[in-house]
Design an enzyme around this catalytic site. Structure first.
Site, PDB file in Angstrom:
ATOM      1  N   GLU A 112       0.819  -1.219   0.000  1.00 44.64           N
ATOM      2  CA  GLU A 112       0.000   0.000   0.000  1.00 44.64           C
ATOM      3  C   GLU A 112       0.853   1.270   0.000  1.00 44.64           C
ATOM      4  O   GLU A 112       0.370   2.345   0.342  1.00 44.64           O
ATOM      5  CB  GLU A 112      -0.951   0.022   1.209  1.00 44.64           C
ATOM      6  CG  GLU A 112      -1.887  -1.167   1.337  1.00 44.64           C
ATOM      7  CD  GLU A 112      -2.945  -1.281   0.236  1.00 44.64           C
ATOM      8  OE1 GLU A 112      -2.944  -0.435  -0.678  1.00 44.64           O
ATOM      9  OE2 GLU A 112      -3.737  -2.233   0.290  1.00 44.64           O
TER      10      GLU A 112
ATOM     11  N   HIS B 174      -2.743   2.242   8.195  1.00 39.57           N
ATOM     12  CA  HIS B 174      -3.861   1.514   7.577  1.00 39.57           C
ATOM     13  C   HIS B 174      -4.091   0.269   8.425  1.00 39.57           C
ATOM     14  O   HIS B 174      -3.154  -0.478   8.716  1.00 39.57           O
ATOM     15  CB  HIS B 174      -3.520   1.130   6.142  1.00 39.57           C
ATOM     16  CG  HIS B 174      -4.430   0.065   5.580  1.00 39.57           C
ATOM     17  ND1 HIS B 174      -5.801   0.244   5.499  1.00 39.57           N
ATOM     18  CD2 HIS B 174      -4.185  -1.170   5.097  1.00 39.57           C
ATOM     19  CE1 HIS B 174      -6.342  -0.855   4.985  1.00 39.57           C
ATOM     20  NE2 HIS B 174      -5.385  -1.739   4.733  1.00 39.57           N
TER      21      HIS B 174
ATOM     22  N   HIS C 118      -7.262  -2.927   9.701  1.00 36.32           N
ATOM     23  CA  HIS C 118      -8.541  -3.584   9.419  1.00 36.32           C
ATOM     24  C   HIS C 118      -9.414  -3.550  10.679  1.00 36.32           C
ATOM     25  O   HIS C 118      -9.646  -4.582  11.314  1.00 36.32           O
ATOM     26  CB  HIS C 118      -8.288  -5.014   8.934  1.00 36.32           C
ATOM     27  CG  HIS C 118      -7.501  -5.092   7.649  1.00 36.32           C
ATOM     28  ND1 HIS C 118      -7.036  -6.281   7.121  1.00 36.32           N
ATOM     29  CD2 HIS C 118      -7.102  -4.121   6.775  1.00 36.32           C
ATOM     30  CE1 HIS C 118      -6.388  -6.032   5.981  1.00 36.32           C
ATOM     31  NE2 HIS C 118      -6.402  -4.735   5.759  1.00 36.32           N
TER      32      HIS C 118
ATOM     33  N   GLU D  64     -17.228  12.324  22.564  1.00 36.63           N
ATOM     34  CA  GLU D  64     -15.878  12.783  22.215  1.00 36.63           C
ATOM     35  C   GLU D  64     -15.606  12.781  20.699  1.00 36.63           C
ATOM     36  O   GLU D  64     -14.664  13.428  20.248  1.00 36.63           O
ATOM     37  CB  GLU D  64     -14.822  11.917  22.920  1.00 36.63           C
ATOM     38  CG  GLU D  64     -14.759  10.491  22.405  1.00 36.63           C
ATOM     39  CD  GLU D  64     -13.583   9.695  22.976  1.00 36.63           C
ATOM     40  OE1 GLU D  64     -13.697   8.473  23.036  1.00 36.63           O
ATOM     41  OE2 GLU D  64     -12.562  10.306  23.336  1.00 36.63           O
TER      42      GLU D  64
ATOM     43  N   HIS E  65     -13.043  -3.223   3.825  1.00 35.97           N
ATOM     44  CA  HIS E  65     -11.590  -3.470   3.906  1.00 35.97           C
ATOM     45  C   HIS E  65     -10.964  -2.911   5.197  1.00 35.97           C
ATOM     46  O   HIS E  65     -10.374  -3.662   5.959  1.00 35.97           O
ATOM     47  CB  HIS E  65     -10.900  -2.883   2.664  1.00 35.97           C
ATOM     48  CG  HIS E  65      -9.425  -3.143   2.601  1.00 35.97           C
ATOM     49  ND1 HIS E  65      -8.725  -3.307   1.429  1.00 35.97           N
ATOM     50  CD2 HIS E  65      -8.493  -3.256   3.583  1.00 35.97           C
ATOM     51  CE1 HIS E  65      -7.445  -3.532   1.690  1.00 35.97           C
ATOM     52  NE2 HIS E  65      -7.283  -3.496   2.999  1.00 35.97           N
TER      53      HIS E  65
HETATM   54  P1  13P Z   1       0.881  -5.503   3.025  1.00 33.92           P
HETATM   55  O1  13P Z   1       1.257  -6.763   3.784  1.00 33.92           O
HETATM   56  O2  13P Z   1       1.488  -5.477   1.646  1.00 33.92           O
HETATM   57  O3  13P Z   1       1.212  -4.274   3.835  1.00 33.92           O
HETATM   58  O4  13P Z   1      -0.689  -5.524   2.791  1.00 33.92           O
HETATM   59  C1  13P Z   1      -1.574  -5.638   3.863  1.00 33.92           C
HETATM   60  C2  13P Z   1      -2.872  -4.957   3.637  1.00 33.92           C
HETATM   61  O5  13P Z   1      -3.573  -4.655   4.592  1.00 33.92           O
HETATM   62  C3  13P Z   1      -3.287  -4.635   2.262  1.00 33.92           C
HETATM   63  O6  13P Z   1      -4.358  -3.741   2.240  1.00 33.92           O
HETATM   64 ZN    ZN Z   2      -5.557  -3.763   4.107  1.00 35.65          ZN
END
Ligand code: 13P
Ligand code: ZN
Length: 267
Positions: A121, A145, A147, A175, A216
């Site tokens: 990413e 980033h 999940h 908050e 995602h």
């Molecule tokens: P990477 O392992 O390449 O960082 O990818 C993980 C991910 O969350 C892709 O969206």
């Molecule tokens: Zn991801």
């Protein structure tokens, strides 16, 4: 003359704080397998204390020119690497890279051993850094980033607009309006890992420090690892409450619009 740092780069505050936040994401349940990635635009003066530990010959072409980031150093997670293992072996799972002066390539100066590449990413991270640098006059340094479970769950249920997603989350904790007054930017579902999703993310993150990737995860920005993590954690907490509220049959009362206005005036 500056004294050589006695404890080494693994003890550098930027390193220990990043490792802590990465491990916290694992403990939160947001980082299954290799899910998630982090990038930290390092202060050149602070990197300067460890220059004797930074060397490398591995130079890799970038997806596109990022002239705005020429000469910048980034601490990044490795592609395919598991967050839960970072604490055990930072050098195998993290890396420090430097963007070339023409903005067209980067060189890996530390870590990412055994030929590992930076996160897939990277386009979204680097383009988001450019946006946040513009939005914050250079004070923003970290992009995460992850999940985040309940934010992802809500992307299946709530109408996917910035206004709608933001209003629902604001209502779930007093908050929230204070922590993310500019709301959560929502972009459409796109294929991960490429430049197009990077451009869409960068456009959204310029206005909203937190951006939802439906089905995602999220992208969050901050001055340091704590601030970026805290932002995501606050939104994820609100999302957790909302999942409970919806599971209990929906809200019967909430924070009113006039209360929101009062709150906004107060902060
Ligand atoms: P990477 O392992 O390449 O960082 O990818 C993980 C991910 O969350 C892709 O969206
Ligand atoms: Zn991801």
């Amino acid at each position: 003359m500056k004294e050589k740092n006695a404890t080494g780069i693994l003890s550098a505050p930027f390193m220990t704080k990043t490792i802590k936040v990465i491990n916290d994401m694992w403990l939160k349940g947001w980082a299954e397998r290799n899910g998630g990635n982090v990038s930290y635009r390092l202060d050149k003066n602070k990197v300067g204390e460890y220059l004797d530990e930074l060397s490398g010959v591995r130079t890799i072409q970038l997806f596109n020119e990022v002239r705005e980031l020429a000469g910048e150093y980034f601490l990044v997670t490795g592609s395919g690497k598991y967050f839960r293992n970072v604490i055990l072996d930072p050098e195998a799972n993290l890396g420090i890279l430097k963007i070339a002066d023409d903005g067209k390539s980067y060189t890996i100066l530390w870590g990412l051993t055994n030929g590992v590449k930076p996160t897939s990413e990277l386009p979204s991270h680097l383009l988001s850094h450019i946006s946040r640098m513009r939005a914050t006059n250079g004070s923003s340094r970290v992009i995460i980033h992850t999940h985040a479970t309940n934010l992802i769950a809500l992307s299946y249920v709530l109408e996917l607009t910035t206004e709608n997603f933001t209003k629902w989350l604001w209502e779930m904790s007093t908050e929230c309006l204070v922590v993310f007054p500019e709301g959560v930017g929502v972009i459409p579902w796109m294929t991960p890992g490429g430049e197009p999703i990077g451009r869409a993310t960068a456009a959204a993150i310029e206005k909203h420090a937190l951006v939802l990737w439906p089905f995602h995860g999220v992208f969050g920005a901050g001055r340091d690892p704590d601030e970026a993590f805290g932002l995501i954690d606050t939104a994820e907490k609100a999302a957790t409450i909302l999942v409970k509220v919806l599971s209990m049959g929906g809200k019967r009362q909430t924070i009113t619009d006039s209360q929101f206005r009062e709150l906004a005036r107060g902060f």
